[in-house]
Design an enzyme around this catalytic site. Structure first.
Site, short mmCIF file in Angstrom:
data_model
loop_
_atom_site.label_atom_id
_atom_site.label_comp_id
_atom_site.label_asym_id
_atom_site.label_seq_id
_atom_site.Cartn_x
_atom_site.Cartn_y
_atom_site.Cartn_z
N SER A 88 -2.13 3.44 10.49
CA SER A 88 -3.07 2.52 11.13
C SER A 88 -2.34 1.21 11.39
O SER A 88 -1.23 1.00 10.89
CB SER A 88 -4.29 2.25 10.23
OG SER A 88 -3.91 1.43 9.12
N THR B 13 0.83 -1.21 0.00
CA THR B 13 0.00 0.00 0.00
C THR B 13 0.86 1.25 0.00
O THR B 13 1.94 1.29 0.60
CB THR B 13 -0.92 0.02 1.24
OG1 THR B 13 -1.56 1.31 1.34
CG2 THR B 13 -0.15 -0.21 2.52
N LYS C 232 1.83 -3.72 6.77
CA LYS C 232 2.45 -3.63 5.44
C LYS C 232 3.87 -3.08 5.53
O LYS C 232 4.75 -3.45 4.74
CB LYS C 232 1.60 -2.75 4.52
CG LYS C 232 0.20 -3.27 4.25
CD LYS C 232 0.22 -4.51 3.35
CE LYS C 232 -1.20 -4.83 2.88
NZ LYS C 232 -1.26 -5.91 1.89
N TYR D 170 -3.24 -1.64 10.21
CA TYR D 170 -3.14 -2.28 8.89
C TYR D 170 -1.91 -1.79 8.13
O TYR D 170 -1.12 -2.60 7.62
CB TYR D 170 -4.41 -1.98 8.08
CG TYR D 170 -4.20 -2.07 6.59
CD1 TYR D 170 -4.06 -3.30 5.97
CD2 TYR D 170 -4.11 -0.92 5.80
CE1 TYR D 170 -3.84 -3.39 4.59
CE2 TYR D 170 -3.90 -1.00 4.44
CZ TYR D 170 -3.76 -2.23 3.84
OH TYR D 170 -3.53 -2.31 2.49
N HIS D 171 -1.72 -0.48 8.05
CA HIS D 171 -0.56 0.07 7.35
C HIS D 171 0.75 -0.33 8.04
O HIS D 171 1.77 -0.52 7.38
CB HIS D 171 -0.67 1.59 7.26
CG HIS D 171 -1.77 2.07 6.35
ND1 HIS D 171 -2.94 2.59 6.83
CD2 HIS D 171 -1.88 2.06 4.99
CE1 HIS D 171 -3.73 2.91 5.82
NE2 HIS D 171 -3.11 2.59 4.69
#
Length: 406
Positions: free
Chosen positions: A187, A146, A193, A189-190
């Site tokens: 976040s 991302t 990644k 989630y980030h």
């Protein structure tokens, strides 16, 4: 032609990618634990577009094209030995890794969702890397990352593709070095990644794994050339506050007469890519594999950047929708610039699909066709980044909640 494993091939980008690669003549194997469908059940919200089972989707694809997509039910994060056995048996030429929980708001809902996202995403990635080394398979690993790993702070310079050239002062004088662009995840989630990047860097340098990491922008659109072929091949389409992407959500809101929900000032600049371009980029990345011993190849998989409020104004002009400015559930800067380099995909021949009214209208038409499936109460984005922010999140943008008159 290659034998390609598409991990997470039942998902929003995974499914159209599997179709696209099968259509090119590759032997495609989808490996998925169907967790995204379980999350639909947990959240009590379904895809706007009606989705058949993955087995039925694969059957229809075979009926329409004569090509087979094979499905394997497997949890990458928890079934390491089964994953290793599967790789040893099928020995894919390429592995495309989509098998991660992909929504920032979902990753921030509660502590449980944070723990799940980290456990699922990091274990899935590391299990895959360890299994590739152990089985000795020389497969090209393509990972969908991302743009969010870079963060959204304004740095005043274009974000390079993965690596930053720096000069370090040493006793012998300045020394040039290339480092991974510093991450600033917004976040959990980030953050996962961002951790993926470190895992890839280690396994590329230590074991010679051939890895391409695609830092993708926000995906919009509904169809690809392949999903249009039959009603039952339609892609999933998320409109809810956790999984719906911002432009798609604006178009859904416009289609059902819901206010376009802009959070904060709307000054957040984001990178975007159309779904058709996303699958095309994966095809191009597969053709441009790094050699063993080379650093991880990193592409910025995006085609344009836009400010959120400008997108809302565009959709409002096109559809007559109203724009509602609401408190922002995210912890982020009110305004940011975003300049991104995407030279590598352009050099490989990508001809970007940019925002056009025709394509925007296509999404609105899909939304209107399936409007009866929309639960309006699931449209607001209410997953807050902190407990303090949660107190000011707007749960009723339409103003339909009963209010006391006393």
């Amino acid at each position: 032609m290659m034998r390609i494993a598409v991990l997470g091939g039942d998902g929003f980008v995974g499914w159209p990618t599997a179709l696209h690669l099968s259509d090119l003549g590759h032997e495609v194997h989808i490996v998925d634990n169907l967790s995204r469908r379980w999350i639909d059940t947990e959240l009590g919200v379904q895809s706007l577009t009606p989705m058949d089972s993955i087995q039925e989707r694969c059957r229809i694809w075979h009926q329409q094209t004569g090509r087979r997509i094979h499905f394997h039910l497997l949890n990458l994060a928890t079934e390491y030995e089964r994953l290793k056995s599967w790789l040893a048996e099928h020995r894919p030429d390429a592995v495309i890794h989509f098998a991660e929980q992909r929504a920032a708001p979902y990753s921030m809902k509660t502590d449980r969702h944070k723990v799940y996202t980290v456990g699922n995403n990091i274990n899935a990635t590391h299990n895959l890397l360890a299994a590739l080394v152990e089985t000795g398979i020389d497969a090209h690993l393509v990972h969908l990352g991302t743009m969010g790993v870079y963060g959204y702070s304004t740095v005043g310079a274009p974000i390079p593709e993965g690596y930053l050239d720096v000069s370090i002062d040493t006793p012998a004088g300045p020394r040039a070095q290339q480092i991974l662009y510093p991450t600033r995840p917004g976040s959990v989630y980030h953050m996962t990644k961002s951790l993926d990047q470190i895992l890839f860097q280690f396994y590329a340098q230590n074991d010679g794994l051939r890895i391409t990491d695609l830092h993708q922008g926000i995906v919009w659109g509904t169809h690809t050339d392949q999903t249009r072929r039959h009603e039952q091949l339609i892609n999933r389409f998320d409109y809810d506050g956790d999984y719906g992407t911002v432009l798609n959500r604006f178009l859904i809101q416009a289609a059902i007469g819901y206010p376009l929900t802009v959070h904060g000032t709307g000054g957040q600049t984001r990178a975007f890519i159309h779904l058709q371009d996303s699958v095309r980029c994966i095809e191009l990345a597969l053709k441009d594999a790094p050699q063993a011993g080379e650093p991880v190849r990193i592409f910025n998989q995006m085609t344009e950047t836009h400010r959120v409020r400008d997108l809302a104004d565009l959709v409002a002009r096109m559809t007559g929708a109203e724009v509602a400015y609401l408190p922002n559930p995210r912890k982020e800067a009110d305004e940011n610039e975003l300049v991104v380099k995407n030279d590598q995909f352009l050099a490989l021949g990508l001809k970007p699909i940019t925002l056009a009214e025709g394509l925007l209208s296509e999404v609105v038409e899909v939304a209107r066709k399936y409007a009866h499936r929309i639960d309006r109460s699931r449209v607001p984005a209410v997953s807050a980044w902190t407990k303090d922010i949660a107190r000011r999140v707007e749960h009723d943008p339409e103003g339909k909640r009963l209010r006391s008159v006393s």
